[in-house]
Design an enzyme around this catalytic site. Structure first.
Site, PDB file in Angstrom:
ATOM      1  N   ASN A 214     -17.355 -21.995 -23.679  1.00  0.00           N
ATOM      2  CA  ASN A 214     -16.653 -20.727 -23.888  1.00  0.00           C
ATOM      3  C   ASN A 214     -16.205 -20.663 -25.352  1.00  0.00           C
ATOM      4  OD1 ASN A 214     -13.835 -21.823 -24.172  1.00  0.00           O
ATOM      5  ND2 ASN A 214     -14.390 -22.658 -22.179  1.00  0.00           N
ATOM      6  N   ASP A 283     -14.750 -24.212 -15.505  1.00  0.00           N
ATOM      7  CA  ASP A 283     -14.459 -24.353 -14.071  1.00  0.00           C
ATOM      8  C   ASP A 283     -15.633 -24.984 -13.324  1.00  0.00           C
ATOM      9  OD1 ASP A 283     -11.877 -23.302 -14.066  1.00  0.00           O
ATOM     10  OD2 ASP A 283     -12.645 -21.249 -14.177  1.00  0.00           O
ATOM     11  N   LYS A 293     -35.411 -31.534 -22.543  1.00  0.00           N
ATOM     12  CA  LYS A 293     -35.170 -30.105 -22.763  1.00  0.00           C
ATOM     13  C   LYS A 293     -35.965 -29.283 -21.743  1.00  0.00           C
ATOM     14  CE  LYS A 293     -35.880 -26.539 -26.181  1.00  0.00           C
ATOM     15  NZ  LYS A 293     -36.707 -26.146 -27.288  1.00  0.00           N
ATOM     16  N   PHE A 327      -1.710 -22.418 -19.588  1.00  0.00           N
ATOM     17  CA  PHE A 327      -2.080 -21.118 -20.129  1.00  0.00           C
ATOM     18  C   PHE A 327      -2.939 -20.423 -19.084  1.00  0.00           C
ATOM     19  CE2 PHE A 327      -1.119 -20.308 -24.653  1.00  0.00           C
ATOM     20  CZ  PHE A 327      -0.426 -21.463 -24.935  1.00  0.00           C
ATOM     21  N   LYS A 341      -1.235 -18.804 -10.563  1.00  0.00           N
ATOM     22  CA  LYS A 341      -1.524 -20.109 -11.183  1.00  0.00           C
ATOM     23  C   LYS A 341      -0.232 -20.912 -11.373  1.00  0.00           C
ATOM     24  CE  LYS A 341      -5.767 -18.554 -13.383  1.00  0.00           C
ATOM     25  NZ  LYS A 341      -6.479 -18.086 -14.558  1.00  0.00           N
ATOM     26  N   LYS A 345      -0.225 -24.419  -9.358  1.00  0.00           N
ATOM     27  CA  LYS A 345      -0.344 -25.634 -10.185  1.00  0.00           C
ATOM     28  C   LYS A 345       1.015 -26.290 -10.431  1.00  0.00           C
ATOM     29  CE  LYS A 345      -4.528 -23.647 -12.209  1.00  0.00           C
ATOM     30  NZ  LYS A 345      -5.652 -23.898 -13.084  1.00  0.00           N
TER      31      LYS A 345
HETATM   32  O1  PMT Z   1      -8.587 -22.030 -28.531  1.00  0.00           O
HETATM   33  P1  PMT Z   1      -8.301 -20.637 -29.046  1.00  0.00           P
HETATM   34  O2  PMT Z   1      -9.527 -20.001 -29.680  1.00  0.00           O
HETATM   35  O3  PMT Z   1      -7.098 -20.589 -29.936  1.00  0.00           O
HETATM   36  O4  PMT Z   1      -7.971 -19.727 -27.779  1.00  0.00           O
HETATM   37  C1  PMT Z   1      -6.802 -19.927 -27.071  1.00  0.00           C
HETATM   38  C2  PMT Z   1      -7.026 -19.792 -25.561  1.00  0.00           C
HETATM   39  C3  PMT Z   1      -7.409 -18.376 -25.218  1.00  0.00           C
HETATM   40  C4  PMT Z   1      -8.131 -20.754 -25.093  1.00  0.00           C
HETATM   41  C5  PMT Z   1      -5.661 -20.197 -24.893  1.00  0.00           C
HETATM   42  O5  PMT Z   1      -4.674 -19.313 -25.320  1.00  0.00           O
HETATM   43  C6  PMT Z   1      -5.770 -20.161 -23.376  1.00  0.00           C
HETATM   44  O6  PMT Z   1      -5.599 -19.144 -22.730  1.00  0.00           O
HETATM   45  N1  PMT Z   1      -6.068 -21.348 -22.753  1.00  0.00           N
HETATM   46  C7  PMT Z   1      -6.311 -21.499 -21.323  1.00  0.00           C
HETATM   47  C8  PMT Z   1      -7.720 -21.067 -21.001  1.00  0.00           C
HETATM   48  C9  PMT Z   1      -8.069 -21.255 -19.526  1.00  0.00           C
HETATM   49  O7  PMT Z   1      -8.852 -22.093 -19.224  1.00  0.00           O
HETATM   50  O8  PMT Z   1      -7.390 -20.503 -18.709  1.00  0.00           O
HETATM   51  P2  PMT Z   1      -7.583 -20.516 -17.077  1.00  0.00           P
HETATM   52  O9  PMT Z   1      -6.788 -19.361 -16.640  1.00  0.00           O
HETATM   53  O10 PMT Z   1      -9.013 -20.581 -16.727  1.00  0.00           O
HETATM   54  O11 PMT Z   1      -6.897 -21.873 -16.640  1.00  0.00           O
HETATM   55  C10 PMT Z   1      -5.510 -21.950 -16.314  1.00  0.00           C
HETATM   56  C11 PMT Z   1      -4.956 -23.306 -16.747  1.00  0.00           C
HETATM   57  O12 PMT Z   1      -5.579 -24.342 -15.996  1.00  0.00           O
HETATM   58  C12 PMT Z   1      -5.163 -23.646 -18.203  1.00  0.00           C
HETATM   59  O13 PMT Z   1      -3.979 -24.250 -18.701  1.00  0.00           O
HETATM   60  C13 PMT Z   1      -6.321 -24.635 -18.179  1.00  0.00           C
HETATM   61  O14 PMT Z   1      -6.210 -25.580 -19.265  1.00  0.00           O
HETATM   62  C14 PMT Z   1      -6.159 -25.317 -16.842  1.00  0.00           C
HETATM   63  N2  PMT Z   1      -7.425 -25.773 -16.219  1.00  0.00           N
HETATM   64  C15 PMT Z   1      -8.380 -24.879 -15.870  1.00  0.00           C
HETATM   65  C16 PMT Z   1      -9.532 -25.312 -15.235  1.00  0.00           C
HETATM   66  C17 PMT Z   1      -9.687 -26.687 -14.980  1.00  0.00           C
HETATM   67  N3  PMT Z   1     -10.783 -27.160 -14.406  1.00  0.00           N
HETATM   68  N4  PMT Z   1      -8.731 -27.548 -15.352  1.00  0.00           N
HETATM   69  C18 PMT Z   1      -7.609 -27.114 -15.959  1.00  0.00           C
HETATM   70  O15 PMT Z   1      -6.727 -27.918 -16.312  1.00  0.00           O
END
Ligand code: PMT
Length: 405
Positions: A214, A283, A293, A327, A341, A345
């Site tokens: 991403n 995810d 490849k 986040f 979330k 979590k």
């Molecule tokens: O890196 P930048 O370019 O500065 O951009 C910042 C950002 C947009 C990446 C940041 O601000 C942000 O939103 N980060 C979280 C991105 C994310 O994965 O969001 P989510 O809603 O899919 O996940 C929710 C939370 O679960 C996040 O804290 C994530 O780290 C965590 N997660 C998600 C999936 C997973 N398998 N394990 C996790 O720990």
């Protein structure tokens, strides 16, 4: 855009070294951050950069003589005292062996050394000289004395020097000096706290040359790691692939996949008091990793994906004493998704950002988030720089720590 040094009064002391040209760039950088910068130069510095350059860029007369300013007013000796009284911080860059010797021994025989004796503000001293001179016993002794007196010494970088030698002695880049100034001015309310931060994307390989990922640049997480270090924390940053340099004094663990990120995070979670997960973790990952490849063939192919472990959810399940912050990156239903979330979590705070905007989310220098708290309150923050947002987030985390004490 407001910054941490907006309207701060900074005095930049410039000495006679070849690196004096970099202090012009430093002045511009400080100005850009909203600081009000006044320049005091030694007589020798004038052989490298003219006072008019600093005067034009700072908007203030430059002090280089005990009895005369660059605007020819004869009252500069009084100004020394005023400037010293008003200063929020002083940066000496470049600091020569001569000025270091004068500061260490309380000698006041020119504008800069006299100004320094009247000062109570913190001083960031950036030595820059030939590496033999830097290793000289008298210089080392003087620097140790200044350290003991509370000066913040910014170590010079190693590399090729103007005299042709190679070794430590180069003035650090202006952005690195700015970073140390921010460290110097930040409150140390996270002293003795261990903070674990994640940043950047993960990459889930499909074959040896392709992956699912991403657009996360890592900027948000790195800003948080830097801000926590500025506030005195011991910081571990687990980061996916980014183009960003390692923050100073931060233990950086570079990983590629969600699995590797999970391993690194779980290894450091026990000792952390605060965990902030800004990483954009994939995810899903491909079920099979092709050894070679994948060749272009059929018009359509199917890629089977398998769910990755949710690292944050697992942290929420395992957490003992930690403040846990996540986040949420959303393109719709920000509030509903973030609150879900937060609860699922077991987080203390979730910072929810919309990621389909040009000035917020992935890759940008600014972000706009709403903070959702465990007690079901929320706080919509205006758009701001990621560095500033990082500090606001840490302010809120410090409050949570205070309450749980
Ligand atoms: O890196 P930048 O370019 O500065 O951009 C910042 C950002 C947009 C990446 C940041 O601000 C942000 O939103 N980060 C979280 C991105 C994310 O994965 O969001 P989510 O809603 O899919 O996940 C929710 C939370 O679960 C996040 O804290 C994530 O780290 C965590 N997660 C998600 C999936 C997973 N398998 N394990 C996790 O720990």
């Amino acid at each position: 855009m407001q910054t941490r040094i907006d309207n701060k009064k900074i005095v930049l002391g410039v000495c006679g070294g070849i690196a004096a040209y970099k202090s012009v760039e430093l002045l511009r950088l400080l100005n850009k951050q909203g600081a009000k910068v006044r320049v005091v130069m030694t007589q020798n510095a004038r052989s490298f950069v003219g006072p008019l350059t600093f005067e034009a860029l700072s908007g203030y007369p430059v002090c280089f003589d005990l009895f005369q300013n660059s605007d020819s007013k004869k009252d500069s000796s009084i100004k020394h005292i005023d400037w010293a009284r008003d200063a929020d911080a002083v940066i000496i860059a470049p600091a020569t062996a001569n000025i270091i010797g004068k500061f260490a021994n309380g000698i006041a025989d020119d504008a800069l050394s006299t100004f320094m004796l009247a000062l109570t503000a913190p001083v960031l001293l950036c030595p820059s000289m030939n590496s033999q001179m830097y290793a000289n016993k008298a210089v080392c002794r003087n620097l140790s004395m200044l350290r003991a007196d509370g000066y913040f010494i910014v170590e010079p970088k190693a590399g090729e020097l103007a005299c042709g030698d190679s070794g430590p002695g180069r003035l650090p880049e202006p952005k690195d000096i700015l970073d140390r100034l921010l460290h110097c001015l930040a409150p140390k309310d996270l002293k003795d706290k261990k903070v674990l931060v994640t940043a950047g994307p993960t990459r889930e390989p499909i074959d040896p040359v392709r992956f699912i990922s991403n657009p996360s640049s890592g900027k948000m997480g790195y800003s948080i790691a830097r801000a926590a270090e500025h506030r005195g924390a011991e910081v571990v940053l687990v980061t996916g692939p980014t183009n960003l340099p390692d923050p100073v004094n931060v233990k950086v663990i570079r990983v590629e996949t969600a699995k590797e990120m999970a391993l690194a995070v779980f290894e450091h979670m026990e000792e952390a008091r605060i965990i902030i997960k800004a990483a954009a973790v994939s995810d899903y990952r491909p079920v099979n990793l092709a050894k070679q490849k994948i060749k272009k063939g059929k018009d359509e192919i199917t890629l089977f994906l398998k769910k990755n472990q949710d690292i944050l959810k697992e942290l929420g399940r395992k957490k003992k004493n930690q403040v846990l912050v996540g986040f949420a990156a959303e393109t719709e239903n920000l509030e509903i998704n973030a609150e879900k979330k937060l609860a699922e979590k077991k987080l203390d705070i979730i910072a929810a950002n919309l990621v389909d905007s040009l000035s917020s989310g992935f890759g940008t220098d600014t972000n706009r988030v709403t903070l959702f708290y465990k007690d079901k309150t929320k706080e919509a923050l205006p758009e701001m720089g990621k560095d500033d947002l990082a500090h606001i987030l840490l302010d809120r985390i410090v409050k949570v720590l205070d309450v749980s004490r």
